[in-house]
Design an enzyme around this catalytic site. Sequence first.
Site, PDB file in Angstrom:
ATOM      1  CG  HIS A  20      -0.306  -0.107   2.521  1.00  0.00           C
ATOM      2  ND1 HIS A  20       0.460   0.911   3.023  1.00  0.00           N
ATOM      3  CD2 HIS A  20      -0.264  -1.100   3.447  1.00  0.00           C
ATOM      4  CE1 HIS A  20       0.933   0.574   4.199  1.00  0.00           C
ATOM      5  NE2 HIS A  20       0.519  -0.652   4.477  1.00  0.00           N
ATOM      6  CG  HIS A  23       4.086  -1.504   2.116  1.00  0.00           C
ATOM      7  ND1 HIS A  23       2.828  -1.985   1.862  1.00  0.00           N
ATOM      8  CD2 HIS A  23       4.459  -2.007   3.317  1.00  0.00           C
ATOM      9  CE1 HIS A  23       2.456  -2.770   2.867  1.00  0.00           C
ATOM     10  NE2 HIS A  23       3.418  -2.794   3.773  1.00  0.00           N
ATOM     11  CB  CYS A 128      -7.337 -13.751  22.260  1.00  0.00           C
ATOM     12  SG  CYS A 128      -8.708 -14.069  21.110  1.00  0.00           S
ATOM     13  CB  CYS A 145     -10.176 -10.508  22.180  1.00  0.00           C
ATOM     14  SG  CYS A 145      -9.618 -10.370  20.467  1.00  0.00           S
ATOM     15  CE  LYS A 297     -14.420  18.919  -0.870  1.00  0.00           C
ATOM     16  NZ  LYS A 297     -13.086  18.675  -0.244  1.00  0.00           N
ATOM     17  CE  LYS A 300     -13.089  12.437 -16.480  1.00  0.00           C
ATOM     18  NZ  LYS A 300     -12.510  12.476 -17.818  1.00  0.00           N
TER      19      LYS A 300
HETATM   20 ZN   LIG Z   1      -9.034 -12.389  19.612  1.00  0.00          ZN
END
Ligand SMILES: [Zn+2]
Length: 519
Positions: A20, A23, A128, A145, A297, A300
């Site tokens: 993204h 990076h 968890c 969690c 805004k 395209k």
């Molecule tokens: Zn969890």
Amino acid sequence: METPTQFFSTPIYYVNAKPHLGHAYTTIAADVATRFKQMDGYDTYFLTGTDEHGDKIVQAADKEQQSPREYVDQISRLFQDLWPKLNIGNNQFIRTTHPDHIRVVEMLLTRIHDRGDIYFSSYEGLYCFGCERFYQERELVDGKCPDHGVAPSAIKESNYFFKMSQYQDWLIDHIKTHPGFIHPKQYETEILSFLKEPLEDLCISRPKSRLTWGITLPFDDNFVTYVWFDALTNYISALGYPDGPLFTKFWPSARHFVAKDIIKPHGIYWPIMLKAAGIDIYNGLNVHGFWNVSGSKMSKSIGNVTDPVAVTDRYGVDAFRYFLMREMVFGLDANFTEDVLVSRINSDLANDLGNLFSRVLSMNLKYFKGRVPDPSGTDFPDLSLETDAQTTIQHFKDVMAAYEFHKGVEVIWGFISRMNKYIDTHEPWRLAKEPDERLRLEAVIGNLLEGLRTVACLIYPVMPETSAKMLRGLCMVLPETGFFPLEEIGKWGQMSARACLEKPDSLFPRVDVLKKTAH
Ligand SMILES: [Zn+2]
């Protein structure tokens, strides 16, 4: 004189998601810094790669119904394919699943274990089972969690720990006696404030009953090493630690580029790991802020501006690189919106730079049939842009050496703006009508062409494609390296007697902006 060296790295990116904007920014910043150092006469080495072990990878692979191996191959490939599109000139792409890396991680762990800085101990915490991780009390929401909404169970587990606390005073002293070790200054302050609290020892393992996708501890088959000994070690394994020629040559100049969310592992764990293993500490850490992304805004709009491929496909790689370097003050947060990107393309690139380039070349074609006039203009020292160009180059060099990329761009655009004013002041179209002003016209156009050459050379680290395109348009023969060394750019008159006959292509077409209509 011996050629100075510079090693830059990005973090290795965790492959639990696609590449993204964040990076892309870190990697482009490191690429710009590398290209700048090359222009400044350095022998450089640039490393990036992917971090491929750990439970999040196993979970992401499960979700895709793939094996971890298939999954990491696929996501790592996305990163490897992205970098050429963004003109990233990395020398190496490291993957932490590579056997050479694994060997070095084992070597480092063995060394530190042998020295007595790794111990076995039990640990009790809130676990968890859905997330397969321990939680700190403060991370829970109403005691539950945040992902699963279930109260975690108190479980006891034995693990290996790295004794960091005994190196705390050493690290504080190292930071204080090495100004610039953590850059910019506000992050040095942040690290030193972390270090005011006693450092906890670092848990560095996971039992294989919980996680097998990792590097087995060389001193206990029942455990894999977890996160930092695996990930951070890439910076030396890539260079062929302990005795590879790249390690010997480049390690002393190592600077790591990271985003601010990983300064603790890079600014605290990593130097302590190196110290404990008896390895020289890296030279420095360059820390940048986050991009805040907001909507557009425009009608395209491409929508997902966090996808570097979508942005580059629509607006071009150089516009993307320019925007990232221009808009973020290195170290601080910045805003990314497609609207601002488009307005920068239209004003800075199409208008200021693109128009200047086509105007000057068109005038040279019209008035001199493309033959480059002598910029010295013999009798017109008042018309010279040479001193201005040299000051610009020096200023550019100073701010870029300090990783102030936005200022580097501003310095060049300041010069572009003065060249645009220079045209308005000296009105070449008026001089062209007066036969007596022929020499003055030669000096004006000659200076403008030399000024454009200066700009074309200086934008190279940020916009390598546009730099090459401009230099070709100016009939400069590009060296094989693709750039002109900084110390050669300021010499005036390099274009004299060349012929620029081609009508230049537009460098940056304007982007039409249609506002979304309100409903
Ligand atoms: Zn969890």
